[in-house]
Design a protein around this motif. Structure first.
Motif, PDB file in Angstrom:
ATOM      1  N   SER A   1      -5.830 -73.690  -5.683  1.00 24.04           N
ATOM      2  CA  SER A   1      -6.807 -72.670  -5.283  1.00 24.04           C
ATOM      3  C   SER A   1      -8.105 -72.913  -6.052  1.00 24.04           C
ATOM      4  N   ARG A   2      -9.114 -72.135  -5.728  1.00 21.62           N
ATOM      5  CA  ARG A   2     -10.397 -72.268  -6.408  1.00 21.62           C
ATOM      6  C   ARG A   2     -10.330 -71.839  -7.870  1.00 21.62           C
TER       7      ARG A   2
ATOM      8  N   MET B   1       1.020 -67.163  -3.980  1.00 21.01           N
ATOM      9  CA  MET B   1       0.198 -66.723  -2.849  1.00 21.01           C
ATOM     10  C   MET B   1       0.952 -66.815  -1.530  1.00 21.01           C
TER      11      MET B   1
ATOM     12  N   HIS C   1      -1.158 -62.059  -4.227  1.00 20.86           N
ATOM     13  CA  HIS C   1      -2.579 -61.704  -4.378  1.00 20.86           C
ATOM     14  C   HIS C   1      -2.958 -60.486  -3.532  1.00 20.86           C
ATOM     15  N   ARG C   2      -2.020 -59.989  -2.745  1.00 19.28           N
ATOM     16  CA  ARG C   2      -2.270 -58.786  -1.927  1.00 19.28           C
ATOM     17  C   ARG C   2      -1.506 -57.574  -2.452  1.00 19.28           C
TER      18      ARG C   2
ATOM     19  N   GLY D   1      -8.652 -59.132  -2.901  1.00 19.72           N
ATOM     20  CA  GLY D   1      -7.403 -59.879  -2.744  1.00 19.72           C
ATOM     21  C   GLY D   1      -7.573 -61.382  -2.656  1.00 19.72           C
ATOM     22  N   LYS D   2      -8.558 -61.908  -3.374  1.00 20.45           N
ATOM     23  CA  LYS D   2      -8.779 -63.369  -3.409  1.00 20.45           C
ATOM     24  C   LYS D   2      -8.698 -63.836  -4.861  1.00 20.45           C
ATOM     25  N   VAL D   3      -8.403 -65.115  -5.029  1.00 19.82           N
ATOM     26  CA  VAL D   3      -8.458 -65.730  -6.350  1.00 19.82           C
ATOM     27  C   VAL D   3      -9.606 -66.743  -6.346  1.00 19.82           C
ATOM     28  N   PRO D   4     -10.176 -67.037  -7.509  1.00 16.10           N
ATOM     29  CA  PRO D   4      -9.778 -66.611  -8.851  1.00 16.10           C
ATOM     30  C   PRO D   4     -10.328 -65.245  -9.255  1.00 16.10           C
TER      31      PRO D   4
ATOM     32  N   GLU E   1     -14.796 -63.768  -8.027  1.00  9.14           N
ATOM     33  CA  GLU E   1     -15.748 -64.722  -7.424  1.00  9.14           C
ATOM     34  C   GLU E   1     -15.967 -65.852  -8.431  1.00  9.14           C
ATOM     35  N   SER E   2     -15.579 -67.063  -8.025  1.00 11.98           N
ATOM     36  CA  SER E   2     -15.621 -68.193  -8.954  1.00 11.98           C
ATOM     37  C   SER E   2     -17.013 -68.405  -9.553  1.00 11.98           C
TER      38      SER E   2
ATOM     39  N   ASN F   1     -21.612 -72.814  -3.914  1.00 10.80           N
ATOM     40  CA  ASN F   1     -20.699 -71.935  -3.165  1.00 10.80           C
ATOM     41  C   ASN F   1     -21.261 -71.463  -1.833  1.00 10.80           C
TER      42      ASN F   1
END
Ligand SMILES: N[C@@H](CCC(=O)N[C@@H](CS)C(=O)NCC(=O)O)C(=O)O
Length: 184
Positions: A10-11, A33, A38-39, A50-53, A64-65, A96
């Motif tokens: 993942s990011r 995941m 993550h949810r 609900g997103k990584v990182p 937000e990376s 990004n």
């Protein structure tokens, strides 16, 4: 200890790369995941999208990376001027918001790739890193996107030899090898 939340491939690897460059102690919290961790409510408290990182640094939470990279640069990187911070933000946002969609969104790739690569090739033809001779967080943001091209898309970058050389240089860094490089 700072916690980094991510999944396999993942990011989160981008942030992990920078943490390794900075030499900061951290715990990588690997979410399953596939199973939708993550949810789950426990993680949505940290990132409601609900997103990584995402990171938790003491009482502070951030996702937000790009925002995480800039936070880490500000907190743990070298002190820089307002103008240099703005230039770092410029490159992180470019990575990004412009470079990544330009390369990875198939609909725009044909048009965007030559434009983006020609400009970057020109820059890397005259300097080692985005800000000159010194590796910075800008190189983590842009270098990670570029390094994903041979890993994920296998596009022909031979018309852009300085970009290829840059990808080689950043990919050989020990911190990269431990993180993004460990997946390829
Ligand atoms: N712009 C975001 C993108 C975050 C993102 O899309 N992460 C992916 C993993 S690489 C994710 O969490 N996907 C899970 C999902 O959408 O359910 C960033 O750079 O942090």
């Amino acid at each position: 200890m700072l916690k980094l939340y991510g999944g396999v491939r993942s990011r989160a690897s981008i942030v992990q790369w920078y943490l390794e460059e900075l030499g900061i102690a951290y715990e990588f919290v690997k979410l399953d995941m596939q199973a939708g961790e993550h949810r789950q409510p426990e993680y949505l408290i940290i990132n409601p999208i609900g997103k990584v990182p995402a990171i938790v640094d003491g009482d502070f939470q951030l996702w937000e990376s790009g925002a995480i990279l800039l936070y880490l640069a500000e907190k743990y990187g070298k002190t820089t001027s307002l103008e240099e911070k703005a230039i770092l933000a410029q490159w992180v946002l470019f990575a990004n918001a412009t470079l990544s969609p330009g390369i990875f969104a198939q609909a725009s790739r044909e048009r965007e790739l030559p434009l983006l690569m020609t400009a970057l090739n020109e820059i890397f033809g005259r300097q080692s890193f985005l800000l000159g001779n010194e590796f910075t967080v800008a190189d983590v943001a842009v270098g990670s996107v570029l390094s994903y091209i041979p890993i994920m898309l296998k596009l022909d970058l031979s018309p852009y030899p300085a970009v290829l050389n840059y990808i080689k240089q950043v990919s050989e860094r020990p911190a990269f090898q431990k993180t993004i490089g460990a997946r390829s």
